[in-house]
Scaffold this active site. Structure first.
Site, PDB file in Angstrom:
ATOM      1  N   HIS A 220      36.449  40.174  52.047  1.00 11.34           N
ATOM      2  CA  HIS A 220      35.675  40.866  52.925  1.00 11.34           C
ATOM      3  C   HIS A 220      34.487  40.796  51.492  1.00 11.34           C
ATOM      4  CE1 HIS A 220      40.136  42.957  53.379  1.00 11.34           C
ATOM      5  NE2 HIS A 220      39.324  43.059  55.168  1.00 11.34           N
TER       6      HIS A 220
ATOM      7  N   GLU B  21      44.497  42.257  43.938  1.00 14.54           N
ATOM      8  CA  GLU B  21      43.471  43.332  44.748  1.00 14.54           C
ATOM      9  C   GLU B  21      42.757  43.528  43.024  1.00 14.54           C
ATOM     10  OE1 GLU B  21      41.425  45.116  46.632  1.00 14.54           O
ATOM     11  OE2 GLU B  21      43.122  44.709  48.386  1.00 14.54           O
TER      12      GLU B  21
ATOM     13  N   HIS C 143      40.453  39.738  46.165  1.00 13.39           N
ATOM     14  CA  HIS C 143      40.607  41.179  46.531  1.00 13.39           C
ATOM     15  C   HIS C 143      40.023  41.933  45.043  1.00 13.39           C
ATOM     16  CE1 HIS C 143      41.159  40.289  51.130  1.00 13.39           C
ATOM     17  NE2 HIS C 143      42.006  39.870  50.697  1.00 13.39           N
TER      18      HIS C 143
ATOM     19  N   GLU D  51      33.309  43.009  48.729  1.00 12.33           N
ATOM     20  CA  GLU D  51      34.191  41.833  47.039  1.00 12.33           C
ATOM     21  C   GLU D  51      33.528  41.508  46.014  1.00 12.33           C
ATOM     22  OE1 GLU D  51      38.135  42.047  48.642  1.00 12.33           O
ATOM     23  OE2 GLU D  51      37.950  43.918  49.393  1.00 12.33           O
TER      24      GLU D  51
END
Length: 430
Positions: free
Chosen positions: A171, A379, A306, A174
């Site tokens: 993404h 994450e 992420h 990020e």
């Protein structure tokens, strides 16, 4: 206690030269000025507190940025906000987070650009020729190189050793994940021969790092002078003015199966026209498939980095069930036990991916469902938008990348037989 070295920065002149040099290798689409991104606002959506409720919201094509106890945070333009309100959702606009300006805000120059990332890889290769090689494994839609870095003691030899893969920056926005890739590269090279654990693991493993899966998106989000809050790649969609595919909904396992992605090009979770329709997904998938030697996948373990949320996630994402086709009770126990062990080192929350909401076509599901690679999604920092959301200040980079050091080493340690963590190595790794 070892004192961490300061992060090395390229001068503006060197960065500009590198950017120009790289730009000359790209096609005209890579250098043309992209269309303006629509103005977006962050909203808290209340009354969304369970995985089922979050899944229903996600099925509208909305990308969920943050999960709170009784609500979620999303990013939407005015049209999306009106659409969601018309469907009965209660949206409250949030004040501009740190990434939009203010004391301690992250600036695009705080993090490595794409050109600086490639330069850091080149520097590591020059400084540690016995430990580091790199190769271009393919190119993006706009013609940028996707680079895989290999770290091992006999790095030019394809040894019969367990392989571990780290991927970052699927993404675009990020950027902390690229810093995580470069931190891992630095740690495994500078500490080789110094730290006994690092030395032993590098001697016994072949380690792959892909610092940026989505270079086009990274450049678009970071290098205009202001962040664009961009998530997808930069591939046009035929018949639509909307650009981009969500790479982490484009993988060829249970692609589009379960309402965990969107079929609309306007959505941030647009899954593309077909599995691996995005060139970036296809490049990385081909690389992984290329590590099948003698009918056996050499990569045994994987982390896809992420931001944000401070979570350790594992498959499956397409179903709420703990076990499913190709995922046995022992597999699930192994995922959970190793995921929890890694989370214990960094303070993240460990859980199955679908505990958040249903996703389909994700990299983690493909890695396991297609290749039987123990794959985790991390994450990273922050846990909430109050820490800067997708754009935390540059002052936290060293701390938040080093925070994952022990998790990385734990994964590497178990890569020879991941089932060993549940005591079943004799059954599965004989």
């Amino acid at each position: 206690m070892r004192i961490r070295r300061g992060r090395k920065r390229l001068t503006a002149a060197v960065a500009a030269t590198l950017t120009l040099a790289l730009g000359l290798t790209l096609n005209t689409q890579a250098t043309a000025a992209p269309p303006s991104a629509p103005s977006v606002t962050r909203y808290e959506v209340t009354g969304v507190s369970t995985a089922d409720e979050r899944t229903v919201l996600a099925r509208t094509g909305t990308a969920i940025d943050e999960v709170r106890a009784d609500s979620v945070v999303i990013t939407a333009d005015q049209a999306d906000a009106r659409r969601l309100r018309a469907q009965g959702y209660d949206l409250t606009a949030l004040s501009a987070p740190a990434e939009r300006g203010g004391v301690g805000a992250m600036a695009p120059s705080d993090y490595h650009t794409y050109a600086q990332t490639l330069s850091a890889v080149s520097t590591a290769r020059s400084q540690y020729p016995g430990l580091v090689t790199s190769q271009v494994i393919g190119r993006t839609y706009q013609g940028r190189d996707i680079v895989a870095v290999k770290i091992s003691d006999n790095v030019t030899v394809d040894e019969n050793e367990p392989e571990v893969l780290f991927t970052s920056n699927q993404h675009a926005r990020e950027h902390l994940t690229v810093e995580m890739a470069l931190y891992t590269l630095e740690e495994l090279t500078t500490q080789y021969g110094v730290d006994p654990e690092v030395t032993s693991l590098v001697n016994a493993r072949e380690i792959w790092i892909i610092p940026s899966v989505n270079p086009d998106g990274k450049v678009y989000d970071q290098e205009s002078g202001a962040f664009r809050n961009w998530r997808k790649n930069r591939q046009p969609n035929t018949g639509s003015a909307y650009i981009g595919t969500d790479l982490n909904r484009n993988w060829a396992y249970r692609w589009g199966c379960c309402g965990g992605s969107s079929g609309s090009p306007s959505s941030d979770t647009y899954r593309g026209t077909a599995a691996e329709s995005a060139p970036e997904t296809r490049v990385v998938a081909n690389f992984v498939r290329g590590r099948v030697i003698g009918g056996e996948q050499q990569i045994t373990a994987h982390i896809d980095w992420h931001t944000y949320g401070e979570l350790v996630l594992w498959p499956y994402g397409y179903t709420y069930a703990d076990t499913a086709t190709g995922l046995t009770a022992d597999d699930a126990s192994t995922f959970r036990t190793l995921g929890t062990a890694m989370a214990n080192t960094n303070g993240y929350t460990p859980q199955q991916a679908s505990d958040l909401y249903i996703t389909d076509g994700s990299i983690g599901d493909w890695m396991w469902g297609s290749q039987k690679i123990f794959s985790y999604t991390f994450e990273m920092y922050p846990v909430s938008s109050s820490g800067g959301g997708f754009y935390p200040p540059g002052s936290v980079i060293d701390r938040e990348t080093a925070r994952n050091r022990e998790a990385v080493l734990t994964l590497l340690a178990y890569a020879d037989c991941v089932y060993r963590i549940i005591g079943k190595q004799s059954q599965y790794c004989a």
